[in-house]
Design a protein around this motif. Structure first.
Motif, PDB file in Angstrom:
ATOM      1  N   GLY A  73      19.253 -40.993  62.312  1.00  8.10           N
ATOM      2  CA  GLY A  73      19.314 -41.504  63.668  1.00  8.10           C
ATOM      3  C   GLY A  73      18.114 -42.343  64.045  1.00  8.10           C
ATOM      4  O   GLY A  73      17.554 -43.063  63.225  1.00  8.10           O
ATOM      5  N   HIS A  74      17.696 -42.229  65.303  1.00  7.32           N
ATOM      6  CA  HIS A  74      16.683 -43.136  65.851  1.00  7.32           C
ATOM      7  C   HIS A  74      15.293 -42.930  65.278  1.00  7.32           C
ATOM      8  O   HIS A  74      14.437 -43.802  65.431  1.00  7.32           O
ATOM      9  N   ALA A  75      15.035 -41.775  64.647  1.00  8.32           N
ATOM     10  CA  ALA A  75      13.704 -41.562  64.077  1.00  8.32           C
ATOM     11  C   ALA A  75      13.466 -42.500  62.897  1.00  8.32           C
ATOM     12  O   ALA A  75      12.349 -42.966  62.691  1.00  8.32           O
ATOM     13  N   GLY A  76      14.487 -42.791  62.123  1.00  8.72           N
ATOM     14  CA  GLY A  76      14.469 -43.738  61.016  1.00  8.72           C
ATOM     15  C   GLY A  76      13.302 -43.522  60.041  1.00  8.72           C
ATOM     16  O   GLY A  76      12.306 -42.933  60.395  1.00  8.72           O
ATOM     17  N   ILE A 119      32.036 -48.650  57.830  1.00 11.60           N
ATOM     18  CA  ILE A 119      31.345 -49.235  58.973  1.00 11.60           C
ATOM     19  C   ILE A 119      30.042 -48.472  59.110  1.00 11.60           C
ATOM     20  O   ILE A 119      30.049 -47.254  59.317  1.00 11.60           O
ATOM     21  N   LEU A 120      28.911 -49.160  58.990  1.00 12.03           N
ATOM     22  CA  LEU A 120      27.607 -48.512  58.998  1.00 12.03           C
ATOM     23  C   LEU A 120      26.915 -48.713  60.338  1.00 12.03           C
ATOM     24  O   LEU A 120      26.883 -49.837  60.859  1.00 12.03           O
ATOM     25  N   GLY A 121      26.355 -47.637  60.876  1.00 13.87           N
ATOM     26  CA  GLY A 121      25.587 -47.742  62.106  1.00 13.87           C
ATOM     27  C   GLY A 121      25.403 -46.388  62.755  1.00 13.87           C
ATOM     28  O   GLY A 121      26.047 -45.402  62.373  1.00 13.87           O
ATOM     29  N   TYR A 122      24.513 -46.332  63.727  1.00 15.80           N
ATOM     30  CA  TYR A 122      24.297 -45.094  64.489  1.00 15.80           C
ATOM     31  C   TYR A 122      24.135 -45.477  65.951  1.00 15.80           C
ATOM     32  O   TYR A 122      24.538 -46.560  66.369  1.00 15.80           O
ATOM     33  N   SER A 123      23.592 -44.592  66.769  1.00 15.78           N
ATOM     34  CA  SER A 123      23.410 -44.838  68.203  1.00 15.78           C
ATOM     35  C   SER A 123      24.767 -45.101  68.854  1.00 15.78           C
ATOM     36  O   SER A 123      25.669 -44.279  68.734  1.00 15.78           O
ATOM     37  N   ASP A 124      24.965 -46.242  69.509  1.00 20.52           N
ATOM     38  CA  ASP A 124      26.243 -46.530  70.152  1.00 20.52           C
ATOM     39  C   ASP A 124      27.395 -46.558  69.148  1.00 20.52           C
ATOM     40  O   ASP A 124      28.544 -46.287  69.498  1.00 20.52           O
ATOM     41  N   ILE A 125      27.092 -46.873  67.900  1.00 20.27           N
ATOM     42  CA  ILE A 125      28.120 -46.943  66.863  1.00 20.27           C
ATOM     43  C   ILE A 125      28.668 -45.553  66.552  1.00 20.27           C
ATOM     44  O   ILE A 125      29.739 -45.408  65.956  1.00 20.27           O
ATOM     45  N   SER A 126      27.950 -44.496  66.993  1.00 22.85           N
ATOM     46  CA  SER A 126      28.483 -43.135  66.858  1.00 22.85           C
ATOM     47  C   SER A 126      29.867 -43.012  67.485  1.00 22.85           C
ATOM     48  O   SER A 126      30.721 -42.267  66.996  1.00 22.85           O
ATOM     49  N   LEU A 127      30.067 -43.725  68.597  1.00 21.51           N
ATOM     50  CA  LEU A 127      31.375 -43.688  69.255  1.00 21.51           C
ATOM     51  C   LEU A 127      32.474 -44.192  68.337  1.00 21.51           C
ATOM     52  O   LEU A 127      33.570 -43.621  68.290  1.00 21.51           O
ATOM     53  N   LEU A 182      37.273 -43.373  65.621  1.00 24.77           N
ATOM     54  CA  LEU A 182      38.091 -43.825  64.495  1.00 24.77           C
ATOM     55  C   LEU A 182      38.413 -42.665  63.552  1.00 24.77           C
ATOM     56  O   LEU A 182      39.500 -42.620  62.964  1.00 24.77           O
ATOM     57  N   HIS A 183      37.490 -41.719  63.419  1.00 22.21           N
ATOM     58  CA  HIS A 183      37.797 -40.534  62.618  1.00 22.21           C
ATOM     59  C   HIS A 183      38.885 -39.714  63.291  1.00 22.21           C
ATOM     60  O   HIS A 183      39.798 -39.203  62.628  1.00 22.21           O
ATOM     61  N   ALA A 184      38.809 -39.605  64.622  1.00 27.10           N
ATOM     62  CA  ALA A 184      39.838 -38.853  65.349  1.00 27.10           C
ATOM     63  C   ALA A 184      41.206 -39.504  65.215  1.00 27.10           C
ATOM     64  O   ALA A 184      42.219 -38.818  65.064  1.00 27.10           O
ATOM     65  N   ARG A 185      41.245 -40.839  65.253  1.00 29.28           N
ATOM     66  CA  ARG A 185      42.526 -41.539  65.281  1.00 29.28           C
ATOM     67  C   ARG A 185      43.116 -41.779  63.898  1.00 29.28           C
ATOM     68  O   ARG A 185      44.334 -41.859  63.754  1.00 29.28           O
ATOM     69  N   THR A 186      42.255 -41.929  62.888  1.00 28.50           N
ATOM     70  CA  THR A 186      42.761 -42.313  61.567  1.00 28.50           C
ATOM     71  C   THR A 186      42.286 -41.418  60.437  1.00 28.50           C
ATOM     72  O   THR A 186      42.825 -41.496  59.330  1.00 28.50           O
ATOM     73  N   GLY A 187      41.256 -40.594  60.672  1.00 25.20           N
ATOM     74  CA  GLY A 187      40.655 -39.827  59.588  1.00 25.20           C
ATOM     75  C   GLY A 187      39.594 -40.600  58.833  1.00 25.20           C
ATOM     76  O   GLY A 187      39.058 -40.115  57.832  1.00 25.20           O
ATOM     77  N   LEU A 188      39.237 -41.814  59.290  1.00 27.42           N
ATOM     78  CA  LEU A 188      38.284 -42.665  58.581  1.00 27.42           C
ATOM     79  C   LEU A 188      36.921 -41.985  58.450  1.00 27.42           C
ATOM     80  O   LEU A 188      36.392 -41.432  59.408  1.00 27.42           O
ATOM     81  N   VAL A 189      36.360 -42.030  57.246  1.00 31.96           N
ATOM     82  CA  VAL A 189      34.995 -41.575  57.039  1.00 31.96           C
ATOM     83  C   VAL A 189      34.060 -42.555  57.748  1.00 31.96           C
ATOM     84  O   VAL A 189      34.083 -43.761  57.489  1.00 31.96           O
ATOM     85  N   GLY A 190      33.253 -42.052  58.670  1.00 39.47           N
ATOM     86  CA  GLY A 190      32.305 -42.893  59.394  1.00 39.47           C
ATOM     87  C   GLY A 190      30.935 -42.805  58.770  1.00 39.47           C
ATOM     88  O   GLY A 190      30.440 -41.718  58.468  1.00 39.47           O
ATOM     89  N   PHE A 191      30.290 -43.953  58.584  1.00 40.06           N
ATOM     90  CA  PHE A 191      28.989 -43.979  57.922  1.00 40.06           C
ATOM     91  C   PHE A 191      27.883 -44.021  58.979  1.00 40.06           C
ATOM     92  O   PHE A 191      27.424 -45.089  59.365  1.00 40.06           O
ATOM     93  N   HIS A 192      27.517 -42.821  59.467  1.00 38.64           N
ATOM     94  CA  HIS A 192      26.399 -42.719  60.404  1.00 38.64           C
ATOM     95  C   HIS A 192      25.139 -42.971  59.577  1.00 38.64           C
ATOM     96  O   HIS A 192      24.630 -42.082  58.890  1.00 38.64           O
ATOM     97  N   ALA A 193      24.670 -44.210  59.626  1.00 38.85           N
ATOM     98  CA  ALA A 193      23.637 -44.659  58.704  1.00 38.85           C
ATOM     99  C   ALA A 193      22.858 -45.790  59.366  1.00 38.85           C
ATOM    100  O   ALA A 193      23.138 -46.163  60.512  1.00 38.85           O
ATOM    101  N   ASP A 194      21.903 -46.339  58.649  1.00 39.97           N
ATOM    102  CA  ASP A 194      21.052 -47.359  59.244  1.00 39.97           C
ATOM    103  C   ASP A 194      21.807 -48.630  59.592  1.00 39.97           C
ATOM    104  O   ASP A 194      22.915 -48.887  59.104  1.00 39.97           O
TER     105      ASP A 194
END
Length: 339
Positions: free
Chosen positions: A299-302, A118-126, A131-143
């Motif tokens: 993040g937001h600087a992009g 799942i790719l995204g940042y800002s609100d998607i950080s949540l 999801l990492h806390a609940r499942t261990g899923l690697v989160g894609f903090h990305a564009d």
């Protein structure tokens, strides 16, 4: 969840040519003026070799208050994508203010059964943190589609665009560690030192908000972690306050290093202003002797350097390097929880 055993790292399967990537409205609406940004994102992922589809809620002009739809509707669409075996990756269209409304509605069993990037940042950080806390899923903090792939990427030099496209393709398809992320002259050593640990973070206000929910990362998940964060908007004093929250709850005593993104549109951090972001960070850290690398482009600087949540990284602040020491995705036969 505090005190619970941490889940193992859950890597999605590496994408293959022809796999389906879906762009979805996971938070804010799509103004009609940004429709071309979505189309440019479609073209980018098609150049990478993937099929691309838009989720139904990603419709220009559709909105409910500050969101693309109600939290229940967004969660239903996201769960449908998580359960659909044809969908291999999900790209958020934009951030916003909606993820808090459906954190309790996400089908985490579907994620465990078939983890997907799942790719995204800002609100998607949540989403990444919870999801990492609940499942261990690697989160894609990305564009994302609108502000990133279809927006800030277009203003970057052609060589930088090509470098990022290659980086994202390797991130999503490669099962070897990427190594050093491409650095730039903006990176600054705010406190020298070296560290290795799991990459944990996101927008700083969302980190604080996530820790106030029942789905917070247990504090022991920050043991030895490299904390990354960035912020957009608000006041410099807010950033100081969020850092103080992390000090009070013990996060800053547990991490092994810190990476700070380029701030954007924060009142009080204009060039020449005092205190600077560096001064704010070092003030709150006090005598905690950990390496700090500042002004990194995520993040937001992009355009965004991807920061895969949960992946082990190496940080050398003096040398101004940040390296991904393991892949964010795995081969099909090995996809799932790993040590």
């Amino acid at each position: 969840m505090t005190g619970s055993a941490p889940p193992l790292l859950l890597r999605p399967r590496a994408l293959r040519p022809g796999d389906l990537v879906v762009i979805a409205a996971l938070s804010g609406p799509l103004p009609a003026a940004y429709e071309p940004n979505v189309q440019r994102t479609v073209e980018l992922f098609e150049r990478m070799g993937f099929r691309v589809r838009r989720a139904p809620l990603l419709e220009a002009g559709r909105r409910r208050w500050w969101s693309a739809a109600t939290p229940v509707e967004i969660a239903a669409e996201l769960n449908g994508l998580l359960r659909d075996p044809e969908v291999r990756a999900i790209v958020a269209s934009d951030g916003g203010q909606t993820a808090l409304g459906y954190l309790d509605l996400i089908d985490v069993d579907a994620i465990r059964a078939d983890p997907k990037p799942i790719l995204g940042y800002s609100d998607i950080s949540l989403l990444h943190l919870v999801l990492h806390a609940r499942t261990g899923l690697v989160g894609f903090h990305a564009d994302m589609a609108v502000p990133g792939f279809g927006g800030s990427w277009q203003a970057a030099p052609v060589a930088r665009q090509a470098e990022l496209e290659k980086l994202y393709s390797r991130l999503l398809t490669g099962t070897e560690a990427i190594g050093a992320l491409p650095a730039s002259p903006s990176w600054e050593c705010w406190r020298p030192g070296r560290a290795e640990g799991r990459l944990i973070g996101g927008v700083i206000n969302r980190i604080a908000l996530a820790q106030a929910t029942p789905f917070a990362l247990p504090l022991d998940r920050f043991d030895g972690a490299v904390l990354f964060w960035e912020e957009m908007g608000g006041l410099a004093s807010y950033v100081w306050s969020y850092l103080q929250v992390m000090r009070h709850c013990g996060i800053l005593d547990r991490i092994s290093g810190m990476v700070v993104g380029v701030p954007r549109e924060i009142s009080g951090l204009e060039p020449g202003a005092s205190p600077s972001l560096r001064e704010i960070v070092l003030d709150v850290l006090g005598d905690r002797d950990i390496p700090v690398l500042g002004n990194v482009e995520f993040g937001h600087a992009g355009p965004n350097l991807p920061m895969p949540v949960g992946v082990r990284v190496g940080l050398d602040a003096r040398q101004r390097t940040l390296s991904l020491l393991e892949p964010a995705v795995g081969p099909p036969a090995m996809t799932g929880p790993v040590g």
